[in-house]
Design an enzyme around this catalytic site. Sequence first.
Site, PDB file in Angstrom:
ATOM      1  N   HIS A 179      37.270  27.475  67.681  1.00 30.42           N
ATOM      2  CA  HIS A 179      38.325  28.375  68.140  1.00 30.42           C
ATOM      3  C   HIS A 179      37.875  29.837  68.125  1.00 30.42           C
ATOM      4  CE1 HIS A 179      41.053  25.037  68.340  1.00 30.42           C
ATOM      5  NE2 HIS A 179      40.711  24.690  67.110  1.00 30.42           N
ATOM      6  N   ASN A 230      42.278  56.321  32.432  1.00 31.19           N
ATOM      7  CA  ASN A 230      42.111  55.126  33.259  1.00 31.19           C
ATOM      8  C   ASN A 230      43.447  54.837  33.907  1.00 31.19           C
ATOM      9  OD1 ASN A 230      41.540  52.552  34.317  1.00 31.19           O
ATOM     10  ND2 ASN A 230      42.224  51.577  32.435  1.00 31.19           N
ATOM     11  N   GLY A 231      43.464  54.655  35.222  1.00 33.58           N
ATOM     12  CA  GLY A 231      44.714  54.374  35.922  1.00 33.58           C
ATOM     13  C   GLY A 231      44.828  55.245  37.157  1.00 33.58           C
ATOM     14  N   LYS A 266      30.733  35.373  46.929  1.00 31.73           N
ATOM     15  CA  LYS A 266      29.604  35.591  46.014  1.00 31.73           C
ATOM     16  C   LYS A 266      28.438  36.234  46.762  1.00 31.73           C
ATOM     17  CE  LYS A 266      31.134  35.315  43.094  1.00 31.73           C
ATOM     18  NZ  LYS A 266      32.407  34.972  42.498  1.00 31.73           N
ATOM     19  N   CYS A 303      38.770  52.289  35.106  1.00 31.45           N
ATOM     20  CA  CYS A 303      37.671  52.872  34.356  1.00 31.45           C
ATOM     21  C   CYS A 303      37.782  52.331  32.938  1.00 31.45           C
ATOM     22  CB  CYS A 303      37.830  54.379  34.299  1.00 31.45           C
ATOM     23  SG  CYS A 303      38.157  55.128  35.893  1.00 31.45           S
ATOM     24  N   LYS A 332      34.215  45.183  37.447  1.00 29.03           N
ATOM     25  CA  LYS A 332      34.590  43.837  37.009  1.00 29.03           C
ATOM     26  C   LYS A 332      36.106  43.672  36.936  1.00 29.03           C
ATOM     27  CE  LYS A 332      33.858  39.776  35.165  1.00 29.03           C
ATOM     28  NZ  LYS A 332      33.561  38.736  36.161  1.00 29.03           N
ATOM     29  N   GLU A 369      29.217  39.926  47.849  1.00 27.30           N
ATOM     30  CA  GLU A 369      29.380  40.959  46.829  1.00 27.30           C
ATOM     31  C   GLU A 369      28.096  41.300  46.081  1.00 27.30           C
ATOM     32  OE1 GLU A 369      31.693  38.293  43.435  1.00 27.30           O
ATOM     33  OE2 GLU A 369      32.079  40.426  43.467  1.00 27.30           O
ATOM     34  N   ARG A 411      34.073  47.752  33.886  1.00 26.20           N
ATOM     35  CA  ARG A 411      35.285  48.390  34.413  1.00 26.20           C
ATOM     36  C   ARG A 411      34.971  49.491  35.430  1.00 26.20           C
ATOM     37  NH1 ARG A 411      39.529  47.095  31.119  1.00 26.20           N
ATOM     38  NH2 ARG A 411      40.746  48.760  32.048  1.00 26.20           N
ATOM     39  N   GLU A 430      34.762  31.073  48.337  1.00 26.67           N
ATOM     40  CA  GLU A 430      34.202  31.613  47.098  1.00 26.67           C
ATOM     41  C   GLU A 430      32.691  31.828  47.249  1.00 26.67           C
ATOM     42  OE1 GLU A 430      35.185  33.013  44.584  1.00 26.67           O
ATOM     43  OE2 GLU A 430      33.588  32.788  43.118  1.00 26.67           O
ATOM     44  N   TRP A 455      35.158  54.251  37.760  1.00 30.61           N
ATOM     45  CA  TRP A 455      35.131  53.599  39.069  1.00 30.61           C
ATOM     46  C   TRP A 455      36.055  54.446  39.936  1.00 30.61           C
ATOM     47  CZ3 TRP A 455      38.735  51.093  42.307  1.00 30.61           C
ATOM     48  CH2 TRP A 455      38.179  50.352  43.357  1.00 30.61           C
TER      49      TRP A 455
HETATM   50  O1  M6R Z   1      40.142  39.359  36.407  1.00 29.36           O
HETATM   51  P1  M6R Z   1      40.659  38.699  37.646  1.00 29.36           P
HETATM   52  O2  M6R Z   1      40.315  37.267  37.731  1.00 29.36           O
HETATM   53  O3  M6R Z   1      42.141  38.906  37.820  1.00 29.36           O
HETATM   54  O4  M6R Z   1      39.944  39.442  38.833  1.00 29.36           O
HETATM   55  C1  M6R Z   1      40.279  39.210  40.166  1.00 29.36           C
HETATM   56  C2  M6R Z   1      39.171  39.634  41.115  1.00 29.36           C
HETATM   57  O5  M6R Z   1      38.976  41.014  41.039  1.00 29.36           O
HETATM   58  C3  M6R Z   1      37.860  38.928  40.795  1.00 29.36           C
HETATM   59  O6  M6R Z   1      38.028  37.554  40.786  1.00 29.36           O
HETATM   60  C4  M6R Z   1      36.771  39.307  41.826  1.00 29.36           C
HETATM   61  O7  M6R Z   1      37.113  38.826  43.077  1.00 29.36           O
HETATM   62  C5  M6R Z   1      35.447  38.713  41.344  1.00 29.36           C
HETATM   63  N1  M6R Z   1      34.749  39.673  40.556  1.00 29.36           N
HETATM   64  C6  M6R Z   1      34.567  38.288  42.468  1.00 29.36           C
HETATM   65  O8  M6R Z   1      33.407  37.693  41.972  1.00 29.36           O
END
Ligand code: M6R
Length: 607
Positions: free
Chosen positions: A504, A98-99, A485, A2, A602, A488, A27, A481, A74
Amino acid sequence: MCGIIGAASSRNVGKLLVQGLHKMEYRGYDSAGIALHQKDNIFNLRTLGKVSLLEDEMIEQRPKSKLGIAHTRWATHGKPSKKNAHPHASGEVNIVHNGIIENYLELKEKLIQAGYTFESETDSEVIAHLLHQHLQSKGDLLAAMHEAIKELDGAFAIAAIHIKDKNRLVVARNKSPLLIGVGLEENFAASDPLALSQLTNEFVFLEDGDIAEITKESYQVFDRKNSPISREVTEIDIAVNAVTKGEYSHFMEKEIYEQPNAVANTIDGKLGDNDVLDNIFGLGSSEVFSKIKRIQFVACGTSLHAGKVGRFWFEQIAQIPCYVDFASEYRYRDPLVEEGTLFVTISQSGETADTLAALRYAQEKDYLSTLSICNVPTSSLARESEHVLFTNAGPEIGVASTKAFTTQLAGLMLLAMSIAKSLNKDQQNRKKLVHELRNLPKVIEETLKLSNEIMNIVPNIADKHNALFLGRGMFFPIVQEGALKLKEISYIHAEAYPAGELKHGPLALVDDQIPVVALSPENTLTEKLVSNLEEVKARGGTLYVFGGENAKIKIERGEYIQMPECSELLAPIIYTIPLQILAYQVACQRGTDLDQPRNLAKSVTVE
Ligand code: M6R
């Protein structure tokens, strides 16, 4: 995970706190809340949903106060709801957290026996009651915080206010980021300097075990032993335009188009005429690199994909074996550390809990050294690693990582070249790579022009439920990747496979309802990939292929999009771009909240 913020000022703080929350929505954004000290009560307002809903309520109610705390959430423990939103109150205390409090069930049990009633399903509420309990014996918020945190196991950044303290905010940190913002006639606390970017450029980063009291005139930090301690003030200027969308519809779109500049900034000042410069990963790094025998990469999500591409480069250019692990798994498998292994973490935020925990675990092992590739200079990861390369991409706000990824790749290429240089390997290739890296921003710009062509295939994907992504070699992590994208931000289920694996099992999925997206650059694997794509065609599959000038496959159902000419080794960076654009456009068509997709945040600062 958070975002928390607090302010003690001689002016009204409600608006400042809400503005700060907006900047920390990366966050978490499932609920938000604020607690403001008022003459003889604490105004507590919580809303379900994004910060803008809290803001609307604040505009309606117009509470006045010079001391307050606020939170954007979050959910970890307890679903997103008004009653699980922070601040949590216990009598005359209000807290934001936060935590994760790992021993909360045990504490909750004890507090219930002591007569406390719980209103939420969160772990955080125990902090409010614990503080309240210790206030009864200590009579002072700071002293109560000292006692309370002794009982907490886990990660926390806490800010608390008490009705009897109209001028003072108390904060504590353990394994979750927290800093003090030093202002004029006002001081602040926050999870991220970004939250305070319009208020100050002077920050004090707290360390694990620190507690601080903050008033508008001053602040004092205390260490684990309760002794006053002085922590350095760091000046950081955060460009305000870096945190606005400008002419773009979404942060993600802006960040995609920022990539030519972002990559140019990553490589800026790192390259000589014919080779990478020495010590670009910090003083003494070239000397350390000359002793490297292995590399261990650890990261999460998009950053992990960067490590997987890096692996190919390191084995090819520096000719040393590499291992790549999920940060969330790495430390639970008792890894064997071979002599001369460099431990490398990759992270945009530098605050990802699993990556940070992996680094701390590695520090206890016999690694040669630790190094991070990170976008946030003030982050815990950057501060705790022995060597660092900042990607200099500028703040990335969209939850879906774009420019952070391509700049991480550029950083990894610099690392592979630096290690090769220290080990006296592959000089000719490095010379070529210097020129190709310099040209990279231009090629990215060219690639961004494919946007209209990509738009043509969007309607054929936006109405589907599933998609397959295929690549080979170093393009397999790139399609992983691309699939990440798409899923998500558009919520379409997407799976990536190395194309040779199709037969396979996954080939069974192929019919006319599943779009198959493939990357077909010109390299030694092109023929093999084309055979795999023929297998898709033969089963009536629809192919969307991004490839080189000489298309080796004739597509009847689907589309072939020709990519600009580019260096073979840097091609993974270039081939990332159309997949980002595709995911972005598909999500726009589906009308999702793509800068803040559902269920995500994020920065993932919990395990
Ligand atoms: O801040 P970070 O690069 O350590 O974050 C790792 C992942 O949470 C981050 O790359 C996540 O997979 C992306 N938001 C995906 O787009």
